[in-house]
Design an enzyme around this catalytic site. Structure first.
Site, PDB file in Angstrom:
ATOM      1  N   GLU A 306      44.580  44.011  44.516  1.00 42.93           N
ATOM      2  CA  GLU A 306      44.351  43.635  43.115  1.00 42.93           C
ATOM      3  C   GLU A 306      44.686  44.775  42.170  1.00 42.93           C
ATOM      4  OE1 GLU A 306      43.650  41.949  39.697  1.00 42.93           O
ATOM      5  OE2 GLU A 306      43.553  40.837  41.570  1.00 42.93           O
ATOM      6  N   ASP A 310      47.680  45.146  39.225  1.00 47.82           N
ATOM      7  CA  ASP A 310      47.377  45.387  37.816  1.00 47.82           C
ATOM      8  C   ASP A 310      48.157  46.574  37.258  1.00 47.82           C
ATOM      9  OD1 ASP A 310      45.564  43.294  37.542  1.00 47.82           O
ATOM     10  OD2 ASP A 310      43.842  44.511  38.118  1.00 47.82           O
ATOM     11  N   SER A 529      46.008  36.788  38.134  1.00 50.58           N
ATOM     12  CA  SER A 529      45.790  38.228  38.087  1.00 50.58           C
ATOM     13  C   SER A 529      47.071  38.984  37.748  1.00 50.58           C
ATOM     14  CB  SER A 529      45.263  38.748  39.427  1.00 50.58           C
ATOM     15  OG  SER A 529      43.871  38.722  39.467  1.00 50.58           O
TER      16      SER A 529
END
Length: 614
Positions: A306, A310, A529
């Site tokens: 994750e 990002d 995401s």
């Protein structure tokens, strides 16, 4: 073990009540309750009566009913006060609870056996805190505390079994009391780019959830075909996003990560070497929230997916001039912790550092969330706190989820309890809060180019739907009503979803086949995401241009996005749907839809519209 938050000692207005005559307490009434424990949790045993609970009483805030009006005054493109955001001090004083509320709660606690010296008040007067034993809490709240256990992980959480009570005259001054009936839950909206239909969700301590690493597909070779692999160049082509920063030293962006989720610095450098050479060696700036820490050498795929996604996207798209903050949260409720860190309403001590004075970002990207699955008071309170941050000029971008109208595959039974598989729609939180900008996902279709229309993602269902807690804001009404009248599937009865609720997502961006580097290899990842940080990067560029022109950051953008002024900004998405809960989902269609929102941004048009505003 529950970490205690240390509050400033109660002084001033609290001390004024010490001489009051103890009032006659009124009858107790049910203040909050929940039907059942969330999915995965079961009653385990009675709580130890001698265990200590950090009881936190959220007081009703003054003028909170005017929050939306205050925000529209500085966020509506047609308002003469557009862009005139409030100072944090102005926000604090405007919403500070009344002395009557403070006095009433304090007097109740003192009359019920709590010594005044034990009672503490938060710096902004919004919370009263007292450490009590379980036995004391049960007496104060007319309830029983139990330990709940999670069946998958064995994690334990202390909660009231059904609800708690307050004296009637006290209840009107209190929003909620914690810990009581609330279970926190978070997931990351990161999915595999192919063949996935369920958001991953793993248990986090104290009832919260955290990600287990981005589901991904390893690739042996890179491709310059954007229908196969989405690189930074593909993103720039899709949205005509080519912008050189000119005011980066006066601008800020932050990304939230939770628990042990960390980026791997070698992966970042490998990604930058391939796709953004000027960024090699660049790192986000750590802002530790409630004990959050970096572990940038970890290679555990369950911990780096994750965060890698990002920062590879945000930093890769913005370039080396722009400092990027990493809000690394180490607590049990990232949403609560972030709010506490940024709006100074409480002080959480961890090694004496970064105590309610965190650096603020003009744009914050969040890819973790939960569901509208508990008593509404806590969600309403948190949504309002986000609104108060927006009033100061902060834009919060949120990934709308990867499971359509469900939360991680969980839906609602007819009686409102959670069920797996078929059921009524379970909205996402905080995406259902109007003060955040919720971002759905799109894809480049097989055989298509970046010049062709995208569709809603097919490998996973872009999160979207209608809130069961928050009513629809006025600026959404025309766009959403058009969809409901013309495109809502006829088989969805009145209880399947709330036709009067806040509708989300607001907009969308690509979230399929995103090229990342993880554990030293090229991988395809994605999910909303990916979509959220892409949008956050573009909005940061918009702020850069406005700041360079002597204007304010854009702040709460939702009223502008739905306005006539921005009507031609969006690339309309008319193909795809978001199936879940045993249903086909909502169809994407012309105009706003609960799959991709208003559409994806055309950056030059987006920039020109915001620059045209004062």
């Amino acid at each position: 073990m529950v970490t205690l938050a240390l509050f400033c000692t109660l002084t001033g207005v609290i001390s004024s009540v010490l001489g009051f005559t103890t009032p006659q307490l009124s009858r107790r009434i049910l203040h909050e309750h929940r039907r059942s424990a969330p999915t995965g949790w079961s009653l385990y045993r009675r709580a130890d009566p001698d265990s200590i609970l950090p009881l936190s009483i959220a007081l009703v805030q003054s003028n909170i009913e005017n929050l939306e009006g205050y925000l529209l005054d500085v966020s509506d493109p047609d308002s003469p006060n557009y862009g005139k955001h409030w100072t944090p001090a102005h926000v604090k004083e405007t919403f500070r609870p009344s002395e009557e509320s403070v006095d009433t709660v304090h007097s109740w606690l003192a009359a019920d056996g709590v010594h005044p010296e034990r009672i503490q008040l938060s710096p902004d007067g919004a919370y009263i805190r007292v450490n009590v034993s379980v036995a004391e809490a049960e007496r104060l709240l007319a309830t029983e505390y139990y330990v709940y256990q999670h069946g998958e992980t064995g994690a334990e959480h202390v909660s009231c079994q059904h609800g708690y009570h307050l004296p009637e005259h006290v209840s009107q001054h209190v929003d909620l009391v914690t810990p009581t009936v609330h279970f926190g839950a978070i997931t990351a909206s990161t999915t595999a780019s192919r063949g996935l239909h369920a958001k991953r969700s793993l248990t986090r301590r104290a009832g919260l959830r955290r990600p287990s690493g981005a589901l991904k597909t390893a690739v042996k070779e890179t491709s310059d075909k954007c229908d196969e692999q989405i690189t930074l160049s593909c993103i720039r082509e899709l949205y005509d996003f080519n912008y050189d920063l000119v005011a980066a030293d006066r601008n800020t962006i932050g990304v939230v990560e939770v628990g042990t989720q960390n980026y791997n610095e070698d992966d970042l450098d490998e990604f930058f070497k391939r796709y953004a050479p000027d960024q090699v060696g660049s790192r986000p700036t750590l802002i530790s929230v409630d004990g959050g820490y970096e572990n940038t050498s970890t290679t555990d795929g369950d911990l780096i997916g994750e965060s890698n996604l990002d920062f590879e996207l945000v930093m890769g798209l913005l370039g080396h001039k722009q400092q990027v903050f990493l809000y690394q949260d180490g607590g049990d409720d990232f949403f609560e912790d972030l709010l506490s860190a940024l709006d100074t309403r409480c002080c959480k001590e961890y090694d004496g550092q970064n105590c309610w004075d965190m650096p603020r970002s003009n744009v914050i990207s969040i890819s973790y969330g939960g569901a509208e699955d508990g008593p509404p008071a806590d969600m309403i309170r948190k949504c309002n706190e986000m609104g108060k941050l927006s009033l100061t000029g902060i834009t919060v971008v949120y990934a709308s989820g990867d499971n359509g109208m469900s939360f991680a595959g969980t839906c609602l039974a007819a009686n409102g309890t959670e069920v797996e598989g078929e059921g009524n729609f379970l909205p996402d939180f905080p995406g259902s809060c109007q003060y955040l900008t919720a971002v759905g996902s799109t894809q480049v279709n097989p055989g298509s180019t970046t010049s062709d229309p995208e569709s809603a993602t097919s490998g996973f269902a872009s999160g979207g739907g209608f809130s069961n807690v928050f009513s629809r804001p006025c600026f959404q009404e025309r766009a959403v009503q058009n969809y409901l009248k013309q495109h809502t599937p006829s088989q969805y009865g009145p209880h399947v979803f709330n036709r009067t609720g806040r509708a989300y997502p607001d907009i969308a961006a690509n979230g399929a086949n995103i090229v990342t580097v993880g554990s030293g290899e090229i991988q395809l990842s994605g999910g909303t995401s990916a979509s959220a940080p892409i949008v956050a990067a573009m909005l940061t560029a918009v702020n850069d241009a406005r700041i360079a022109a002597g204007k304010s950051p854009i702040g709460w953008i939702n009223p502008a996005l739905y306005s006539h002024m921005f009507a031609n900004v969006w690339n309309d998405i008319t193909d795809g749907s978001n199936p879940a809960c045993g249903k086909d989902g909502f169809p994407a269609t012309s105009g706003w839809d609960p799959v991709t929102g208003l559409g994806t941004p055309n950056f030059p048009r987006l920039l020109s519209r915001f620059l045209a505003l004062p």
